[in-house]
Scaffold this active site. Sequence first.
Site, PDB file in Angstrom:
ATOM      1  N   ASN A 185      35.221  46.502  28.501  1.00  0.00           N
ATOM      2  CA  ASN A 185      34.667  46.611  29.851  1.00  0.00           C
ATOM      3  C   ASN A 185      35.750  46.179  30.840  1.00  0.00           C
ATOM      4  OD1 ASN A 185      33.230  46.442  32.232  1.00  0.00           O
ATOM      5  ND2 ASN A 185      31.995  44.671  31.622  1.00  0.00           N
TER       6      ASN A 185
ATOM      7  N   LYS B 298      35.798  46.347  34.000  1.00  0.00           N
ATOM      8  CA  LYS B 298      35.280  45.891  35.303  1.00  0.00           C
ATOM      9  C   LYS B 298      36.088  46.560  36.435  1.00  0.00           C
ATOM     10  CE  LYS B 298      33.662  41.816  32.994  1.00  0.00           C
ATOM     11  NZ  LYS B 298      33.247  40.434  33.061  1.00  0.00           N
TER      12      LYS B 298
ATOM     13  N   HIS C 211      24.508  44.600  33.210  1.00  0.00           N
ATOM     14  CA  HIS C 211      25.492  43.512  33.078  1.00  0.00           C
ATOM     15  C   HIS C 211      25.106  42.382  34.036  1.00  0.00           C
ATOM     16  CE1 HIS C 211      29.255  41.325  33.249  1.00  0.00           C
ATOM     17  NE2 HIS C 211      29.580  41.930  32.116  1.00  0.00           N
TER      18      HIS C 211
ATOM     19  N   GLU D  51      26.790  40.690  35.993  1.00  0.00           N
ATOM     20  CA  GLU D  51      27.402  40.817  37.329  1.00  0.00           C
ATOM     21  C   GLU D  51      26.620  41.807  38.188  1.00  0.00           C
ATOM     22  OE1 GLU D  51      31.326  41.671  35.858  1.00  0.00           O
ATOM     23  OE2 GLU D  51      31.443  39.636  35.066  1.00  0.00           O
TER      24      GLU D  51
ATOM     25  N   GLU E 204      25.138  38.569  26.138  1.00  0.00           N
ATOM     26  CA  GLU E 204      26.233  37.972  26.892  1.00  0.00           C
ATOM     27  C   GLU E 204      25.724  36.754  27.661  1.00  0.00           C
ATOM     28  OE1 GLU E 204      29.541  41.009  27.674  1.00  0.00           O
ATOM     29  OE2 GLU E 204      28.138  41.168  29.309  1.00  0.00           O
TER      30      GLU E 204
ATOM     31  N   GLY F 105      33.855  35.454  31.315  1.00  0.00           N
ATOM     32  CA  GLY F 105      35.036  35.224  32.147  1.00  0.00           C
ATOM     33  C   GLY F 105      35.377  33.762  32.353  1.00  0.00           C
TER      34      GLY F 105
ATOM     35  N   SER G  85      33.948  35.845  26.885  1.00  0.00           N
ATOM     36  CA  SER G  85      35.194  35.202  26.456  1.00  0.00           C
ATOM     37  C   SER G  85      35.505  35.421  24.982  1.00  0.00           C
ATOM     38  CB  SER G  85      35.173  33.706  26.808  1.00  0.00           C
ATOM     39  OG  SER G  85      35.042  33.539  28.204  1.00  0.00           O
TER      40      SER G  85
HETATM   41  P1  PGA Z   1      34.759  38.453  29.354  1.00  0.00           P
HETATM   42  O1  PGA Z   1      33.677  39.469  29.906  1.00  0.00           O
HETATM   43  O2  PGA Z   1      35.169  38.943  27.989  1.00  0.00           O
HETATM   44  O3  PGA Z   1      35.885  38.490  30.338  1.00  0.00           O
HETATM   45  O4  PGA Z   1      34.103  37.112  29.279  1.00  0.00           O
HETATM   46  C1  PGA Z   1      32.723  40.076  29.062  1.00  0.00           C
HETATM   47  C2  PGA Z   1      31.828  40.967  29.873  1.00  0.00           C
HETATM   48  O5  PGA Z   1      31.519  40.604  31.009  1.00  0.00           O
HETATM   49  O6  PGA Z   1      31.402  42.041  29.429  1.00  0.00           O
END
Ligand code: PGA
Length: 260
Positions: free
Chosen positions: A9, A11, A98, A100, A170, A176, A216
């Site tokens: 992903n 983003k 997601h 976000e 998640e 992140g 992460s």
């Molecule tokens: P990350 O994000 O691996 O940077 O923690 C995962 C995601 O948001 O899909």
Amino acid sequence: MKPKLVVGNWKMNKSFDDAQDLIIDIQDALKDKKLQTEVILCPPFVYMELLTDIAEEEDSQFYAGAQNCSEHESGAYTGEISAEMLASMGVEFCIVGHSERRKYFGEDNHTIAQKINLLLKNDVVPIVCCGEQLEERKNGQHTEVVKKQIEESLFHLKPSEFERVIIAYEPVWAIGTGETATPAQTQEMHAFIRSLIEKKYGTEMAYNTYILYGGSCNAKNAVDLFMQQDVDGGLIGGASLKAADFVSIIEAGETVIKDN
Ligand code: PGA
């Protein structure tokens, strides 16, 4: 164990040239590996054609996925991209819900259910995200929160629809942040999600459903996470932006499958 699935992903990252380089580097790195692990790349919409051009080729090592789609079918929704448009471009997967999107764009389980319906109608596989906030985990509400997200966004589906869905757990506090859920925490939640699916759709559906971990996940911790019985792969954010890191995570999937 089923073969693993690794989803990148991206983003809102990368320029056009950098996106092109990353796609080519991943394709080159995976080319001769004969992987069992399946790979999906989810770049920003504007770079999608770079990916679908390669994804449609015979020796392609990955599938094309989007990061989002509209909850509306078509029409006067300036700036939106529909599930039908994605399908017409050869996009086979789409991330939905997601955290976000939930946090910054006000998406709730109802909106997410609408998106899932439209994706399925257009033969695009939804990768449906769920996961609790830090406070909710601290208060011991994490399973309850994830149960509600899954029930409200997915459990209206008929079995013939649900069987085409991928789930990604998640935990929001791990996205992140560099703070990964422990393998034990991950396994516990994945087993819980699988038990919900079993109750609603039966044992076979529960076994067959891919449940990915995201938050992460990186080259260092991927093997330990992927070794967990109910972890079928990963949804990777930050670590999917560098070809070498992303390829190491895909290789972790291979290692686990070979050892089991
Ligand atoms: P990350 O994000 O691996 O940077 O923690 C995962 C995601 O948001 O899909």
